[in-house]
Motif scaffolding. Structure first.
Motif, PDB file in Angstrom:
ATOM      1  N   MET A 171       0.841  -1.189   0.000  1.00 46.69           N
ATOM      2  CA  MET A 171       0.000   0.000   0.000  1.00 46.69           C
ATOM      3  C   MET A 171       0.882   1.246   0.000  1.00 46.69           C
ATOM      4  O   MET A 171       2.030   1.201   0.427  1.00 46.69           O
ATOM      5  CB  MET A 171      -0.926   0.037   1.218  1.00 46.69           C
ATOM      6  CG  MET A 171      -2.082  -0.936   1.126  1.00 46.69           C
ATOM      7  SD  MET A 171      -1.673  -2.506   1.889  1.00 46.69           S
ATOM      8  CE  MET A 171      -1.815  -2.105   3.617  1.00 46.69           C
ATOM      9  N   GLN A 172       0.300   2.339  -0.454  1.00 45.06           N
ATOM     10  CA  GLN A 172       1.014   3.602  -0.513  1.00 45.06           C
ATOM     11  C   GLN A 172       0.818   4.380   0.774  1.00 45.06           C
ATOM     12  O   GLN A 172      -0.308   4.619   1.203  1.00 45.06           O
ATOM     13  CB  GLN A 172       0.538   4.429  -1.706  1.00 45.06           C
ATOM     14  CG  GLN A 172       1.251   5.766  -1.820  1.00 45.06           C
ATOM     15  CD  GLN A 172       1.458   6.171  -3.251  1.00 45.06           C
ATOM     16  OE1 GLN A 172       1.875   5.368  -4.075  1.00 45.06           O
ATOM     17  NE2 GLN A 172       1.152   7.412  -3.567  1.00 45.06           N
ATOM     18  N   LEU A 173       1.930   4.775   1.386  1.00 41.68           N
ATOM     19  CA  LEU A 173       1.897   5.640   2.552  1.00 41.68           C
ATOM     20  C   LEU A 173       1.740   7.082   2.087  1.00 41.68           C
ATOM     21  O   LEU A 173       1.975   7.407   0.930  1.00 41.68           O
ATOM     22  CB  LEU A 173       3.183   5.466   3.361  1.00 41.68           C
ATOM     23  CG  LEU A 173       3.521   4.016   3.753  1.00 41.68           C
ATOM     24  CD1 LEU A 173       4.875   3.965   4.449  1.00 41.68           C
ATOM     25  CD2 LEU A 173       2.432   3.419   4.631  1.00 41.68           C
ATOM     26  N   GLY A 174       1.353   7.960   2.993  1.00 37.43           N
ATOM     27  CA  GLY A 174       1.062   9.329   2.583  1.00 37.43           C
ATOM     28  C   GLY A 174       1.861  10.364   3.346  1.00 37.43           C
ATOM     29  O   GLY A 174       2.541  10.076   4.320  1.00 37.43           O
ATOM     30  N   GLY A 175       1.785  11.613   2.865  1.00 37.78           N
ATOM     31  CA  GLY A 175       2.196  12.738   3.679  1.00 37.78           C
ATOM     32  C   GLY A 175       3.559  13.328   3.450  1.00 37.78           C
ATOM     33  O   GLY A 175       3.723  14.545   3.520  1.00 37.78           O
ATOM     34  N   MET A 176       4.593  12.508   3.171  1.00 29.37           N
ATOM     35  CA  MET A 176       5.950  13.053   3.126  1.00 29.37           C
ATOM     36  C   MET A 176       6.232  13.850   1.853  1.00 29.37           C
ATOM     37  O   MET A 176       7.282  14.481   1.746  1.00 29.37           O
ATOM     38  CB  MET A 176       6.967  11.921   3.278  1.00 29.37           C
ATOM     39  CG  MET A 176       6.953  11.252   4.639  1.00 29.37           C
ATOM     40  SD  MET A 176       7.196  12.400   6.027  1.00 29.37           S
ATOM     41  CE  MET A 176       8.872  12.954   5.731  1.00 29.37           C
ATOM     42  N   LYS A 177       5.328  13.851   0.905  1.00 26.39           N
ATOM     43  CA  LYS A 177       5.506  14.668  -0.292  1.00 26.39           C
ATOM     44  C   LYS A 177       4.929  16.060  -0.106  1.00 26.39           C
ATOM     45  O   LYS A 177       5.039  16.907  -0.996  1.00 26.39           O
ATOM     46  CB  LYS A 177       4.839  13.999  -1.486  1.00 26.39           C
ATOM     47  CG  LYS A 177       3.316  13.906  -1.409  1.00 26.39           C
ATOM     48  CD  LYS A 177       2.745  13.167  -2.605  1.00 26.39           C
ATOM     49  CE  LYS A 177       1.219  13.184  -2.595  1.00 26.39           C
ATOM     50  NZ  LYS A 177       0.662  12.447  -1.447  1.00 26.39           N
ATOM     51  N   ASN A 178       4.304  16.307   1.043  1.00 26.53           N
ATOM     52  CA  ASN A 178       3.589  17.566   1.278  1.00 26.53           C
ATOM     53  C   ASN A 178       4.347  18.468   2.242  1.00 26.53           C
ATOM     54  O   ASN A 178       5.038  17.994   3.160  1.00 26.53           O
ATOM     55  CB  ASN A 178       2.200  17.286   1.850  1.00 26.53           C
ATOM     56  CG  ASN A 178       1.350  16.461   0.901  1.00 26.53           C
ATOM     57  OD1 ASN A 178       1.400  16.661  -0.317  1.00 26.53           O
ATOM     58  ND2 ASN A 178       0.588  15.531   1.440  1.00 26.53           N
ATOM     59  N   ALA A 179       4.181  19.761   2.070  1.00 25.90           N
ATOM     60  CA  ALA A 179       4.887  20.732   2.913  1.00 25.90           C
ATOM     61  C   ALA A 179       4.430  20.686   4.362  1.00 25.90           C
ATOM     62  O   ALA A 179       5.157  21.138   5.258  1.00 25.90           O
ATOM     63  CB  ALA A 179       4.703  22.134   2.343  1.00 25.90           C
ATOM     64  N   ASN A 180       3.238  20.157   4.635  1.00 30.23           N
ATOM     65  CA  ASN A 180       2.741  20.107   6.018  1.00 30.23           C
ATOM     66  C   ASN A 180       3.110  18.802   6.710  1.00 30.23           C
ATOM     67  O   ASN A 180       2.485  18.408   7.690  1.00 30.23           O
ATOM     68  CB  ASN A 180       1.227  20.309   6.050  1.00 30.23           C
ATOM     69  CG  ASN A 180       0.461  19.215   5.325  1.00 30.23           C
ATOM     70  OD1 ASN A 180       1.060  18.398   4.624  1.00 30.23           O
ATOM     71  ND2 ASN A 180      -0.857  19.215   5.459  1.00 30.23           N
ATOM     72  N   TRP A 181       4.136  18.107   6.240  1.00 26.45           N
ATOM     73  CA  TRP A 181       4.581  16.874   6.873  1.00 26.45           C
ATOM     74  C   TRP A 181       5.015  17.151   8.310  1.00 26.45           C
ATOM     75  O   TRP A 181       5.421  18.268   8.663  1.00 26.45           O
ATOM     76  CB  TRP A 181       5.736  16.256   6.076  1.00 26.45           C
ATOM     77  CG  TRP A 181       7.031  17.031   6.260  1.00 26.45           C
ATOM     78  CD1 TRP A 181       7.428  18.131   5.564  1.00 26.45           C
ATOM     79  CD2 TRP A 181       8.038  16.776   7.240  1.00 26.45           C
ATOM     80  NE1 TRP A 181       8.625  18.594   6.042  1.00 26.45           N
ATOM     81  CE2 TRP A 181       9.032  17.776   7.066  1.00 26.45           C
ATOM     82  CE3 TRP A 181       8.208  15.829   8.232  1.00 26.45           C
ATOM     83  CZ2 TRP A 181      10.173  17.838   7.849  1.00 26.45           C
ATOM     84  CZ3 TRP A 181       9.337  15.884   9.029  1.00 26.45           C
ATOM     85  CH2 TRP A 181      10.312  16.881   8.840  1.00 26.45           C
ATOM     86  N   THR A 182       4.959  16.112   9.127  1.00 29.91           N
ATOM     87  CA  THR A 182       5.500  16.159  10.486  1.00 29.91           C
ATOM     88  C   THR A 182       6.227  14.831  10.723  1.00 29.91           C
ATOM     89  O   THR A 182       6.062  13.879   9.963  1.00 29.91           O
ATOM     90  CB  THR A 182       4.404  16.328  11.551  1.00 29.91           C
ATOM     91  OG1 THR A 182       3.652  15.097  11.647  1.00 29.91           O
ATOM     92  CG2 THR A 182       3.464  17.477  11.202  1.00 29.91           C
ATOM     93  N   PRO A 183       7.024  14.738  11.790  1.00 26.67           N
ATOM     94  CA  PRO A 183       7.677  13.450  12.086  1.00 26.67           C
ATOM     95  C   PRO A 183       6.696  12.313  12.316  1.00 26.67           C
ATOM     96  O   PRO A 183       7.085  11.144  12.236  1.00 26.67           O
ATOM     97  CB  PRO A 183       8.482  13.759  13.354  1.00 26.67           C
ATOM     98  CG  PRO A 183       8.790  15.218  13.249  1.00 26.67           C
ATOM     99  CD  PRO A 183       7.554  15.826  12.642  1.00 26.67           C
ATOM    100  N   ASP A 184       5.425  12.638  12.584  1.00 26.20           N
ATOM    101  CA  ASP A 184       4.412  11.606  12.794  1.00 26.20           C
ATOM    102  C   ASP A 184       3.486  11.437  11.599  1.00 26.20           C
ATOM    103  O   ASP A 184       2.434  10.809  11.713  1.00 26.20           O
ATOM    104  CB  ASP A 184       3.573  11.943  14.037  1.00 26.20           C
ATOM    105  CG  ASP A 184       4.388  11.864  15.315  1.00 26.20           C
ATOM    106  OD1 ASP A 184       5.296  11.022  15.379  1.00 26.20           O
ATOM    107  OD2 ASP A 184       4.125  12.659  16.239  1.00 26.20           O
ATOM    108  N   THR A 185       3.854  11.989  10.454  1.00 25.88           N
ATOM    109  CA  THR A 185       3.012  11.849   9.273  1.00 25.88           C
ATOM    110  C   THR A 185       2.824  10.378   8.902  1.00 25.88           C
ATOM    111  O   THR A 185       1.738   9.948   8.528  1.00 25.88           O
ATOM    112  CB  THR A 185       3.625  12.620   8.099  1.00 25.88           C
ATOM    113  OG1 THR A 185       3.551  14.022   8.381  1.00 25.88           O
ATOM    114  CG2 THR A 185       2.882  12.346   6.803  1.00 25.88           C
ATOM    115  N   VAL A 186       3.892   9.608   8.999  1.00 25.69           N
ATOM    116  CA  VAL A 186       3.833   8.156   8.819  1.00 25.69           C
ATOM    117  C   VAL A 186       4.381   7.536  10.098  1.00 25.69           C
ATOM    118  O   VAL A 186       5.548   7.737  10.435  1.00 25.69           O
ATOM    119  CB  VAL A 186       4.670   7.694   7.613  1.00 25.69           C
ATOM    120  CG1 VAL A 186       4.648   6.166   7.498  1.00 25.69           C
ATOM    121  CG2 VAL A 186       4.149   8.317   6.320  1.00 25.69           C
ATOM    122  N   THR A 187       3.548   6.818  10.823  1.00 29.52           N
ATOM    123  CA  THR A 187       3.935   6.308  12.127  1.00 29.52           C
ATOM    124  C   THR A 187       4.381   4.845  12.049  1.00 29.52           C
ATOM    125  O   THR A 187       4.050   4.114  11.112  1.00 29.52           O
ATOM    126  CB  THR A 187       2.778   6.413  13.130  1.00 29.52           C
ATOM    127  OG1 THR A 187       1.719   5.528  12.712  1.00 29.52           O
ATOM    128  CG2 THR A 187       2.260   7.834  13.214  1.00 29.52           C
TER     129      THR A 187
END
Length: 538
Positions: free
Chosen positions: A237-253
C-alpha cells in the motif's frame, strides 16, 4: 434520497434491537468486471519456488445447516430452517427480509485478540426475486457486551433465484478486549417480505504478518527474485504525507507500518519530495531526512520492501516543492545521488525514479529537455539520466521506472537502455477523481469503467520479457472493492511482479481510503478488503 432516509432509520432500529454499532451506509453492489486479458502468456524463470506469504489462515467455524439452524437466531427478520434447498447439500437458513440490515445471527465463537477474521456465505433468492445481501462480523468482550466500533459489514452482493451467489467477505481485527465473535447474514436493501436462503457460512482466522522478504533483490526474465533465488510477489500500500509541505515526524507512524504488515503487505511505497532532501537546496531540512530514515528502518526492519518514490519537486529556486511536475528538474540528479548513496546498502530499499511523467514524448521521457510545467520553463532531467545517476553511486538495488502519460503508457520508441534490476511501473486509474455516479470522467476498459485492462494492456508486451508492477492504483469509492480486485487479478494472470494500492494513511475522508479506522483497529473499508484478499492470493 428516500432510500437513504429509510436506511438510516432501519439501522437505528437494528442498533436498538441487537446492540449494533451503526456504520455508514454502503453503496449498492456493482457486479465485478473481469479484466480483459491478452492472448499471450508471460514466462517466469525456473526457481526453487515462490517466497512464502507468511500469514496462516484457518477455517475456524462453518455453518452448513444440514439438519437444523444449529443455534442461529433471528435479528428482526423471521428465520427458519428448510431442507428444500442447499448450496452443496440439502438444508439452508431461510431469512425473511423485513428491510435493510435485517439478519440471522450465528452462535458465538471464540476469537483471539489482534487476529484478523473474515466471514462469507452463499445466498439464493427465494420468492420475489433477488436483492442485495451480505454478511457482518461482530466482536464481544468477556462479559458478552458488543465492542463499540468493531462491527464490520461486507460490500453488498446481488443474489438471484437461479444460482447460489458467494457474498463478499466481511473482514475485521478482533479488538484487544475481544473474547468472542458472531456472524450475521444480512438483507442489505429496503425490500421486505422476500425470503433469502443462506448456506455454508464460513469464518476464517488469519494470524501472523507478511513473511520477511530476503534480500538482495534481483530481476530475472519477468520476475523479481529474492536472495535465495525464489520468485517474490510484492503486494503493498502507498503511505502518505511526506511529499507535502505540512509533513511532520508523525506523518507516517510506526503503528501505521505495523498495521500494513499485519494486513499482509510486504511492500510500502513512500512518496517523498526532492528539495527538502538535498543538502545544497535552500529548502533542505535535516529533520525531513531523519524522518525518512526512520520510516525506511520501520519498513525494512519488518522485512518489507520500501519503494522510495520521488514524487514532487520545485522548478524554481526555493519554490513550492510539493507540486507534481511533468518531469523532474536538474535537482533530481542531486536527489538521487544523495538518496541512492544513503540507502544503497539496504537491500530492501528500491528506487522509483519519478512519479507519473506526463505530457511529454517518449524522447523527452528518456532524455529530458526544455519543458514548461507549473508556468515555469526549465530544463528537465530524463529518466535515463536518473537511472544512470543511481547506478553511478554503486547501488544495485531494484529501480522502478514509471511510464509516461501519468505512468500509463510504455515509452516504446525510447525505452531505457543498459539497465539491470529494472522494473517497469504502471499506474492504473480508470476513474482518477470520481466515479461516474458522482460526476467523474472515466477511461473505461473493454468491460466498463471497473475494467483496468485498457490501461494495463499498454504494458502487456513488455511484460512478456521484463518485470512489470502496478505501483499505484485505486478506485474513488471506498465502499466498492471490485476495481482493486480486477487490477490484482490482471497482474496475477499476466505473471507481473505485483501491485501497490492507493492509499493507506492516518486520516480518512479521501475517496481512495483503504482504512476505516486508522489508529484504532486498523480495519479495512470494502476497498481494503479486496487488498487483503489479494495479498492472500484470492
Amino acid at each position: 434520497m428516500r432510500a437513504s432516509v429509510r436506511r438510516v432509520a432501519t439501522v437505528s432500529a437494528l442498533v436498538a434491537v441487537a446492540g449494533w454499532v451503526a456504520l455508514p451506509a454502503q453503496a449498492g453492489h456493482k457486479k465485478p468486471t473481469p479484466p480483459a486479458t491478452t492472448t499471450t502468456t508471460a514466462t517466469t524463470p525456473s526457481t526453487p519456488g515462490g517466497a512464502p506469504t507468511g500469514q496462516v489462515t484457518t477455517v475456524i467455524n462453518q455453518s452448513r445447516f444440514d439438519n437444523s439452524l444449529a443455534g442461529w437466531s433471528p435479528v428482526i427478520a423471521p428465520t427458519s430452517w428448510t431442507p428444500a434447498v442447499g448450496h452443496d447439500a440439502p438444508g439452508a437458513a431461510a431469512v425473511k427480509a423485513s428491510g435493510i440490515y435485517t439478519a440471522a445471527a450465528s452462535p458465538l465463537f471464540a476469537v483471539k485478540p489482534g487476529a484478523r477474521y473474515s466471514a462469507e456465505a452463499w445466498s439464493l433468492a427465494g420468492n420475489g426475486g433477488g436483492h442485495d445481501v451480505g454478511v457482518a462480523l461482530k466482536f464481544y468482550s468477556a462479559n458478552g457486551q458488543i465492542i463499540p466500533g468493531s462491527t464490520q459489514i461486507s460490500q453488498p452482493t446481488a443474489n438471484n433465484a437461479t444460482a447460489w451467489t458467494n457474498t463478499y467477505r466481511a473482514v475485521g481485527f478482533a479488538p484487544g478486549n475481544a473474547a468472542s465473535g458472531s456472524v450475521l447474514t444480512l438483507s442489505m436493501d429496503t425490500v421486505t417480505g422476500v425470503t433469502d436462503f443462506f448456506d455454508d457460512v464460513t469464518v476464517s482466522e488469519s494470524t501472523g504478518t507478511a513473511a520477511p522478504v530476503v534480500g538482495p533483490l534481483t530481476t530475472s526474465g519477468t520476475s523479481v527474485l529474492d536472495g535465495q533465488g525464489r520468485r517474490v510477489q510484492l503486494h503493498g500500500m502507498q503511505l502518505g504525507g511526506m511529499k507535502n509541505a505540512n509533513w511532520t515526524p508523525d506523518t507516517v507512524t510506526t503503528a501505521e507500518i505495523d498495521a500494513a504488515h499485519r494486513w499482509g503487505a510486504n511492500l510500502a511505497r513512500l512518496p517523498v519530495a526532492e528539495n527538502p532532501f538535498v543538502s545544497t537546496d535552500c529548502s533542505y531540512d535535516p529533520n525531513y531526512v531523519s524522518t525518512i530514515d526512520r520510516i525506511v528502518n520501520d519498513v525494512t526492519g519488518r522485512g518489507m520492501v520500501l519503494l522510495l518514490d520521488l514524487h514532487t519537486n520545485a522548478v524554481t529556486k526555493c519554490g513550492v516543492w510539493e507540486q507534481q511536475q511533468k518531469m523532474p528538474d536538474g535537482e533530481a540528479v542531486n536527489f538521487w545521488q544523495a538518496a541512492a548513496a544513503r540507502y544503497k546498502d539496504n537491500p530492501l530499499v528500491a528506487f522509483d525514479l519519478y512519479n507519473e511523467p506526463h505530457d511529454v514524448t517518449d524522447a523527452q521521457w528518456r532524455n529530458g529537455g526544455t519543458l514548461t510545467s507549473s508556468g515555469v520553463t526549465y530544463q528537465a532531467a530524463g529518466m535515463q539520466k536518473l537511472y544512470d545517476t543511481v547506478r553511478a553511486t554503486g547501488a544495485r538495488n531494484l529501480v522502478f521506472a514509471s511510464g509516461r502519460g501519468w505512468a500509463s503508457v510504455y515509452p516504446a520508441t525510447a525505452p531505457l537502455t543498459g539497465t539491470s534490476n529494472l522494473v517497469w511501473a504502471v499506474h492504473a486509474y480508470t476513474c482518477p477523481t470520481l466515479t461516474p455516479a458522482n460526476g467523474g470522467t472515466c477511461q473505461a476498459g473493454p468491460a466498463g469503467v471497473e475494467d483496468p485492462s485498457g490501461i494495463l494492456n499498454n504494458f502487456a508486451n513488455i511484460g512478456l520479457t521484463q518485470p512489470v508492477m502496478v505501483t499505484e492504483f485505486g478506485w474513488p469509492d471506498p465502499t466498492d472493492g471490485d476495481y482493486i480486485a480486477n487490477v490484482a487479478s490482471y497482474a496475477a494472470a499476466h505473471g507481473w511482479v505485483g501491485w501497490n494500492a492507493f492509499t493507506f494513511q492516518l486520516f480518512t475522508g479521501s475517496q481512495f481510503d483503504l482504512l476505516k479506522d486508522p489508529g484504532v483497529l486498523w480495519d479495512p473499508q470494502a476497498s481494503g478488503v479486496s487488498v487483503i484478499n489479494g495479498m492472500l492470493g484470492d
